[in-house]
Write an enzyme that holds these catalytic residues in place. Structure first.
Site, PDB file in Angstrom:
ATOM      1  N   SER A   1       0.839  -1.194   0.000  1.00 38.42           N
ATOM      2  CA  SER A   1       0.000   0.000   0.000  1.00 38.42           C
ATOM      3  C   SER A   1       0.874   1.244   0.000  1.00 38.42           C
ATOM      4  CB  SER A   1      -0.908   0.007   1.236  1.00 38.42           C
ATOM      5  OG  SER A   1      -1.590   1.246   1.357  1.00 38.42           O
ATOM      6  N   HIS A   2       0.305   2.346  -0.466  1.00 36.13           N
ATOM      7  CA  HIS A   2       1.014   3.621  -0.407  1.00 36.13           C
ATOM      8  C   HIS A   2       1.159   4.101   1.034  1.00 36.13           C
ATOM      9  CE1 HIS A   2       0.284   3.593  -4.678  1.00 36.13           C
ATOM     10  NE2 HIS A   2       0.970   4.700  -4.834  1.00 36.13           N
ATOM     11  N   SER A   3       0.352   3.583   1.906  1.00 36.48           N
ATOM     12  CA  SER A   3       0.382   3.973   3.316  1.00 36.48           C
ATOM     13  C   SER A   3       0.850   2.809   4.182  1.00 36.48           C
ATOM     14  CB  SER A   3      -1.015   4.417   3.768  1.00 36.48           C
ATOM     15  OG  SER A   3      -1.090   4.491   5.177  1.00 36.48           O
TER      16      SER A   3
END
Length: 246
Positions: free
Chosen positions: A9-11
């Site tokens: 995930s980007h986070s």
């Protein structure tokens, strides 16, 4: 030994949260979080990291293969770049799923916990679609469960006698993620078509959509050679409160 999962995930928080959720239903499956591009609180922490995805694959390897799940487009690109650098023998046991991140991870984790093969875990991830349109639920749900009474449902006489039962949920949290996974996993190997409050009892995602809290009634209907065993299994699980406080 089981299939491992890598959550990209980007986070970092999203990746860790998805791993935490899936781990509740698959305690024996290796789940690796590969989220974010850096540490700290600055804007540069959002993104994807080649090194983190690579490390995640290494962490999840060693079992029966690895399935990678991603959130947004560039996460897919990063995962594909990592795959290009893997040794052929490692690459052959890694699959990049085209699936919704949360739903796919939960469905894949449940299958992996049950000892499913790499390709079966991949199919579970990619098939984890919850729709409000009955016809779009197929083939992940039987038509009889998706659209009771509509044309196309199998004739009742072909399915055999229906075995049913109803119980009230005694546990405080009701039919949340962990109990839903327990039911779906326990029913998977039984030779029976099972519905729980109208949805496929073997689909953890559909069971979770029911939103049944404490005091709500669970109604099970089953057909097939193992119909009675399926109903008995659900009944015992519900009556025990899934081992949770009431």
């Amino acid at each position: 030994m089981s299939v491992g999962l890598v959550i990209v995930s980007h986070s970092q928080k999203i990746a860790e949260g998805v791993v935490e959720l899936a781990a509740q239903m698959a305690p024996d499956v290796v789940l690796a979080a590969a989220g974010g591009a850096g540490d700290g609180d600055g804007p540069l922490r959002i993104g994807t990291s080649f090194e983190r995805v690579q490390a995640g694959i290494e962490q999840a390897s060693g079992g029966d293969g690895v399935v990678i799940l991603t959130d947004l487009g560039s996460a897919v690109m990063t995962a594909e770049m990592v795959l290009e650098f893997l040794e052929p023998e490692v690459r052959s046991a890694v699959r990049l799923a085209e699936a919704a991140l949360v739903e796919g991870a939960v469905a894949a984790a449940v299958q992996a916990q049950g000892g499913a093969t790499l390709d079966d875990v991949l199919r579970a991830a990619e098939g984890a679609v919850v729709s409000i349109r009955a016809e779009e639920l197929e083939p992940f749900v039987t038509h009889a469960a998706a659209a009771p009474g509509q044309a196309g449902a199998a004739p009742a006489q072909e399915a055999g006698p229906v075995v049913s039962g109803s119980w009230v949920l005694p546990n405080q949290m009701g039919l949340h993620a962990r109990p839903a996974a327990a039911l779906a996993t326990g029913l998977t190997d039984l030779d029976a078509e099972v519905t729980v409050n109208g949805v496929d009892g073997k689909s953890v995602m559909l069971l979770m959509t029911l939103g049944l809290g404490q005091g709500r009634t669970v109604t099970v209907e089953a057909t097939g050679p193992d119909a009675q065993a399926a109903v008995d299994f659900v009944g015992q699980a519900v009556e025990s409160g899934f081992g949770e406080p009431s």
